[in-house]
Design a protein around this motif. Structure first.
Motif, PDB file in Angstrom:
ATOM      1  N   MET A  61       2.934  -6.587   8.164  1.00 33.19           N
ATOM      2  CA  MET A  61       3.969  -4.985   9.000  1.00 33.19           C
ATOM      3  C   MET A  61       5.338  -6.150   8.607  1.00 33.19           C
ATOM      4  SD  MET A  61       4.129  -3.132  12.814  1.00 33.19           S
ATOM      5  CE  MET A  61       2.481  -3.064  12.498  1.00 33.19           C
ATOM      6  N   VAL A  62       6.260  -5.445   8.420  1.00 36.65           N
ATOM      7  CA  VAL A  62       7.409  -5.601   7.830  1.00 36.65           C
ATOM      8  C   VAL A  62       9.179  -4.345   8.790  1.00 36.65           C
ATOM      9  CG1 VAL A  62       9.591  -6.398   6.371  1.00 36.65           C
ATOM     10  CG2 VAL A  62       6.896  -6.322   5.797  1.00 36.65           C
ATOM     11  N   VAL A  91       5.372   8.091   3.032  1.00 32.60           N
ATOM     12  CA  VAL A  91       4.002   7.293   2.379  1.00 32.60           C
ATOM     13  C   VAL A  91       4.523   7.060   0.550  1.00 32.60           C
ATOM     14  CG1 VAL A  91       2.802   9.136   2.197  1.00 32.60           C
ATOM     15  CG2 VAL A  91       1.886   7.051   2.383  1.00 32.60           C
ATOM     16  N   THR A  92       3.601   5.963   0.098  1.00 28.89           N
ATOM     17  CA  THR A  92       3.961   5.554  -0.825  1.00 28.89           C
ATOM     18  C   THR A  92       2.400   5.080  -1.446  1.00 28.89           C
ATOM     19  OG1 THR A  92       5.992   4.924  -0.906  1.00 28.89           O
ATOM     20  CG2 THR A  92       5.121   4.092  -2.393  1.00 28.89           C
ATOM     21  N   LEU A  93       1.832   6.393  -3.210  1.00 28.09           N
ATOM     22  CA  LEU A  93       0.609   5.325  -3.271  1.00 28.09           C
ATOM     23  C   LEU A  93       1.503   5.223  -4.883  1.00 28.09           C
ATOM     24  CD1 LEU A  93      -1.095   8.804  -2.072  1.00 28.09           C
ATOM     25  CD2 LEU A  93      -1.013   6.233  -1.165  1.00 28.09           C
ATOM     26  N   ALA A  94       0.577   4.238  -5.314  1.00 27.08           N
ATOM     27  CA  ALA A  94      -0.020   3.611  -6.364  1.00 27.08           C
ATOM     28  C   ALA A  94      -0.724   4.765  -7.143  1.00 27.08           C
ATOM     29  CB  ALA A  94      -0.474   2.149  -6.878  1.00 27.08           C
ATOM     30  N   ALA A 119       3.454  -3.217   2.703  1.00 21.57           N
ATOM     31  CA  ALA A 119       4.156  -2.831   3.656  1.00 21.57           C
ATOM     32  C   ALA A 119       6.093  -3.533   3.432  1.00 21.57           C
ATOM     33  CB  ALA A 119       3.848  -3.785   4.475  1.00 21.57           C
ATOM     34  N   ARG A 120       6.278  -4.644   2.358  1.00 18.13           N
ATOM     35  CA  ARG A 120       7.110  -4.554   1.697  1.00 18.13           C
ATOM     36  C   ARG A 120       7.588  -4.030   0.777  1.00 18.13           C
ATOM     37  NH1 ARG A 120      10.450  -9.532   3.240  1.00 18.13           N
ATOM     38  NH2 ARG A 120       8.120 -10.196   4.187  1.00 18.13           N
ATOM     39  N   GLY A 176       1.596   1.872   0.774  1.00 19.34           N
ATOM     40  CA  GLY A 176       2.664   1.065   2.096  1.00 19.34           C
ATOM     41  C   GLY A 176       2.847   2.815   3.153  1.00 19.34           C
ATOM     42  N   LEU A 177       3.257   2.869   4.490  1.00 21.67           N
ATOM     43  CA  LEU A 177       3.530   3.086   4.990  1.00 21.67           C
ATOM     44  C   LEU A 177       5.212   3.154   5.623  1.00 21.67           C
ATOM     45  CD1 LEU A 177       0.385   4.344   7.373  1.00 21.67           C
ATOM     46  CD2 LEU A 177       1.392   5.836   5.315  1.00 21.67           C
TER      47      LEU A 177
END
Length: 340
Positions: free
Chosen positions: A203-204, A295-298, A232-233, A255-256
């Motif tokens: 968590m960031v 949200v980001t997805l690879a 997260a970062r 990441g969210l």
């Protein structure tokens, strides 16, 4: 706005060594980002109201290794941007703004005026390594833009509507008048976690500021967000297409992020500027804000896709605005980053 011109000139001279515009000085721009904002991406009220569309395409240099970099100092962002590891970019974009109801045949003077901005940006961004659980990203860019018919708002919006079989907007003859704009945009965002060095913190906390100075937009804002997940970062605070940094950190898997942002606006030509054919009774609201989740997805080893949903306060005010009982705006955002 006249006092802003000397100040902007001085700022541009200060940033000149940091953001050179000569094409021969630029490195290989080998990555591509496509950023699209639209209320069609929310599933709620897809009716082209207010911030109807924002789009930009960015070409930027590949990521640089973080090893050996100095920390980014948000109190001295221009100094941080002199690091040799900085990534440079060029961007072409357009914003389109509509009234609350696209079927209007005459403009409503108590509503946001029709308007568009077509712009070209050049800038650079630098990422710092993680030191005692904290890293940062600073970005600076210079923007040259134009409003009025030359911004192609009517051509783009109604061209897309024609292809989709949607009713065209008929009040573009009443849009914001032409203005040649010069703006400087500056932002710095810090990421902190309880993990001292490992970038895979669960968590960031993200916090930072941004500012714009020029004859089209003068404002200052702050953001606060929390991210989670394997990357997260690497998450970034979602921002509108024009103000976003095209340099996005690579996510490992996903990441969210969720948070809030607020801004103080002194002048916005797309609200405060003169219009054709009538006198608008609205002006930019001094304090504005939004809540967001993203949200980001690879996608494989080199591509990635981000989606964000923002709920915004009304960004204009006037003597007749409260009687209209306008609802706040939801905007969806898609960002694709890929190798060329």
């Amino acid at each position: 706005m006249r006092p802003l011109i000397p100040a902007l000139t001085a700022l541009c001279l200060t940033v000149g060594p940091v953001v050179p515009l000569q094409a021969a000085d630029w490195p290989d721009l080998s990555r591509l980002s496509i950023h699209l904002d639209n209320d069609e991406f929310t599933g709620n009220r897809p009716d082209d109201r207010w911030y109807s569309s924002g789009g930009r395409i960015d070409w930027h240099s590949p990521p640089n290794p973080l090893a050996g970099l100095n920390p980014v100092t948000c109190l001295q962002p221009l100094r941080s941007l002199r690091q040799p590891s900085r990534q440079r970019f060029v961007s072409l974009g357009q914003d389109i703004y509509s009234q609350n109801t696209r079927t209007n045949t005459v403009p409503n003077p108590d509503d946001r005026p029709m308007g568009a901005l077509l712009y070209l940006q050049a800038g650079q961004s630098v990422l710092s390594p993680v030191v005692d659980g904290t890293s940062a990203q600073a970005t600076a860019k210079i923007e040259l833009g134009v409003t009025g018919p030359a911004a192609l708002g009517e051509s783009i919006q109604n061209g897309i509507h024609h292809m989709l079989g949607v009713r065209e907007v008929t009040i573009w003859n009443y849009q914001v008048r032409p203005r040649l704009g010069l703006n400087l945009h500056l932002s710095c965002l810090r990421q902190s976690s309880s993990t001292a060095t490992d970038q895979r913190a669960p968590m960031v906390l993200h916090y930072g500021y941004d500012m714009s100075v020029g004859n089209v937009l003068t404002q200052a804002g702050v953001s606060l967000a929390v991210s989670a997940g394997p990357s997260a970062r690497a998450m970034t605070v979602p921002r509108s297409a024009r103000l976003a940094s095209p340099v996005v950190r690579k996510v490992r898997r996903w990441g969210l992020i969720a948070g809030l942002s607020a801004r103080a606006v002194a002048y916005d030509a797309l609200l405060d500027g003169d219009t054709y054919g009538y006198r608008s009774r609205v002006s930019s609201k001094p304090l504005q804000g939004e809540a967001f989740i993203g949200v980001t997805l690879a996608l494989g080893s080199r591509w990635q896709l981000s989606y964000a949903l923002s709920r915004r306060t009304i960004d204009f005010e006037g003597p007749g605005v409260s009687a209209k009982n306008y609802k706040r705006q939801n905007v969806g955002q898609l960002v694709l980053q890929a190798p060329l």
